[in-house]
Each structure stands twice: as structure tokens, then as C-alpha cells.
Motif scaffolding. Sequence first.
Motif, PDB file in Angstrom:
ATOM      1  N   GLY A  24      43.024  44.392  20.930  1.00  0.00           N
ATOM      2  CA  GLY A  24      42.114  45.292  20.282  1.00  0.00           C
ATOM      3  C   GLY A  24      42.016  45.020  18.661  1.00  0.00           C
ATOM      4  O   GLY A  24      40.961  44.578  18.058  1.00  0.00           O
ATOM      5  N   THR A  25      43.406  44.675  18.469  1.00  0.00           N
ATOM      6  CA  THR A  25      43.478  44.156  17.059  1.00  0.00           C
ATOM      7  C   THR A  25      42.797  42.856  16.773  1.00  0.00           C
ATOM      8  O   THR A  25      42.113  42.379  15.691  1.00  0.00           O
ATOM      9  N   VAL A  26      42.894  41.796  17.606  1.00  0.00           N
ATOM     10  CA  VAL A  26      42.311  40.663  17.770  1.00  0.00           C
ATOM     11  C   VAL A  26      40.715  40.707  17.736  1.00  0.00           C
ATOM     12  O   VAL A  26      40.286  40.061  16.789  1.00  0.00           O
ATOM     13  N   ILE A  27      40.193  41.546  18.417  1.00  0.00           N
ATOM     14  CA  ILE A  27      38.828  41.796  18.338  1.00  0.00           C
ATOM     15  C   ILE A  27      38.421  42.452  17.024  1.00  0.00           C
ATOM     16  O   ILE A  27      37.514  42.234  16.421  1.00  0.00           O
ATOM     17  N   GLY A  28      39.318  43.599  16.463  1.00  0.00           N
ATOM     18  CA  GLY A  28      38.604  43.994  15.384  1.00  0.00           C
ATOM     19  C   GLY A  28      38.813  42.928  14.129  1.00  0.00           C
ATOM     20  O   GLY A  28      37.905  42.954  13.258  1.00  0.00           O
ATOM     21  N   SER A  48      44.442  29.387  21.248  1.00  0.00           N
ATOM     22  CA  SER A  48      43.989  29.349  22.580  1.00  0.00           C
ATOM     23  C   SER A  48      43.863  30.751  23.202  1.00  0.00           C
ATOM     24  O   SER A  48      42.843  31.069  23.642  1.00  0.00           O
ATOM     25  N   THR A  49      44.951  31.829  22.795  1.00  0.00           N
ATOM     26  CA  THR A  49      45.002  32.845  23.479  1.00  0.00           C
ATOM     27  C   THR A  49      44.066  33.659  22.456  1.00  0.00           C
ATOM     28  O   THR A  49      43.116  34.515  23.374  1.00  0.00           O
ATOM     29  N   VAL A  50      43.784  33.708  21.240  1.00  0.00           N
ATOM     30  CA  VAL A  50      43.066  34.473  20.606  1.00  0.00           C
ATOM     31  C   VAL A  50      41.505  34.131  21.054  1.00  0.00           C
ATOM     32  O   VAL A  50      40.519  34.927  20.883  1.00  0.00           O
ATOM     33  N   SER A  51      41.193  32.768  21.044  1.00  0.00           N
ATOM     34  CA  SER A  51      39.972  32.411  21.436  1.00  0.00           C
ATOM     35  C   SER A  51      39.622  32.715  22.925  1.00  0.00           C
ATOM     36  O   SER A  51      38.456  33.279  23.084  1.00  0.00           O
ATOM     37  N   GLY A  52      40.519  32.901  23.839  1.00  0.00           N
ATOM     38  CA  GLY A  52      40.461  33.463  25.213  1.00  0.00           C
ATOM     39  C   GLY A  52      39.973  35.025  25.116  1.00  0.00           C
ATOM     40  O   GLY A  52      38.955  35.481  25.647  1.00  0.00           O
ATOM     41  N   ILE A  53      40.411  35.480  24.296  1.00  0.00           N
ATOM     42  CA  ILE A  53      40.463  37.098  24.014  1.00  0.00           C
ATOM     43  C   ILE A  53      39.022  37.243  23.674  1.00  0.00           C
ATOM     44  O   ILE A  53      38.238  38.258  24.212  1.00  0.00           O
ATOM     45  N   ILE A  54      38.699  36.647  22.528  1.00  0.00           N
ATOM     46  CA  ILE A  54      37.239  36.690  21.666  1.00  0.00           C
ATOM     47  C   ILE A  54      35.998  36.173  23.054  1.00  0.00           C
ATOM     48  O   ILE A  54      34.972  37.080  22.879  1.00  0.00           O
ATOM     49  N   THR A  55      36.426  35.073  23.475  1.00  0.00           N
ATOM     50  CA  THR A  55      35.384  34.593  24.583  1.00  0.00           C
ATOM     51  C   THR A  55      35.289  35.927  25.808  1.00  0.00           C
ATOM     52  O   THR A  55      34.152  36.193  26.064  1.00  0.00           O
ATOM     53  N   LYS A  56      36.293  36.393  26.185  1.00  0.00           N
ATOM     54  CA  LYS A  56      36.319  37.603  27.310  1.00  0.00           C
ATOM     55  C   LYS A  56      35.803  38.771  26.955  1.00  0.00           C
ATOM     56  O   LYS A  56      34.669  39.233  27.530  1.00  0.00           O
ATOM     57  N   THR A  65      42.459  44.439  30.477  1.00  0.00           N
ATOM     58  CA  THR A  65      42.692  43.517  31.519  1.00  0.00           C
ATOM     59  C   THR A  65      41.793  44.230  32.634  1.00  0.00           C
ATOM     60  O   THR A  65      41.530  45.297  32.980  1.00  0.00           O
ATOM     61  N   GLN A  66      41.111  43.069  33.427  1.00  0.00           N
ATOM     62  CA  GLN A  66      40.437  43.366  34.657  1.00  0.00           C
ATOM     63  C   GLN A  66      41.303  43.150  35.943  1.00  0.00           C
ATOM     64  O   GLN A  66      41.983  42.497  36.029  1.00  0.00           O
TER      65      GLN A  66
END
Length: 67
Positions: A24-28, A48-56, A65-66
Amino acid sequence: MQTASTNICERMGHSQELGEFKRGTVIGCYLCNKSIREISLLLNIPRSTVSGIITKWKQLRTAATQP
């Protein structure tokens, strides 16, 4: 001395899933117009993790998590 039966996760390191708060902090940060690089440096998370979170988040509109 390591034996041949050593778990591969022990040799290469084991990555753990980020908590919901950190995602959530990444999205914020993303919504506050921070770049992926800035978010990565600020939170000490690989780009790469930040990018993946934003893409998702863009696809599903959720950071949870799904199953």
C-alpha cells in the motif's frame, strides 16, 4: 561444508512476500507521482518488485494478494 541435500532456498536466499502495508505504501508513493526508482530507494525494495506491484495495481485496482 555443505551437503548435496542442502535446500536451494538456503543457498540462494529466500525472498519473502511483502506485507499489505508495504504494498500500500508503494501504491501511495506512486499516486503521489514518485518514480519507480524513487520508491525503490525510499523503501529499500528492488525496482522490479516496485514495478510489479504497480503493474498489478493498475490491472486489478488492489494491492492485496490474490489466491
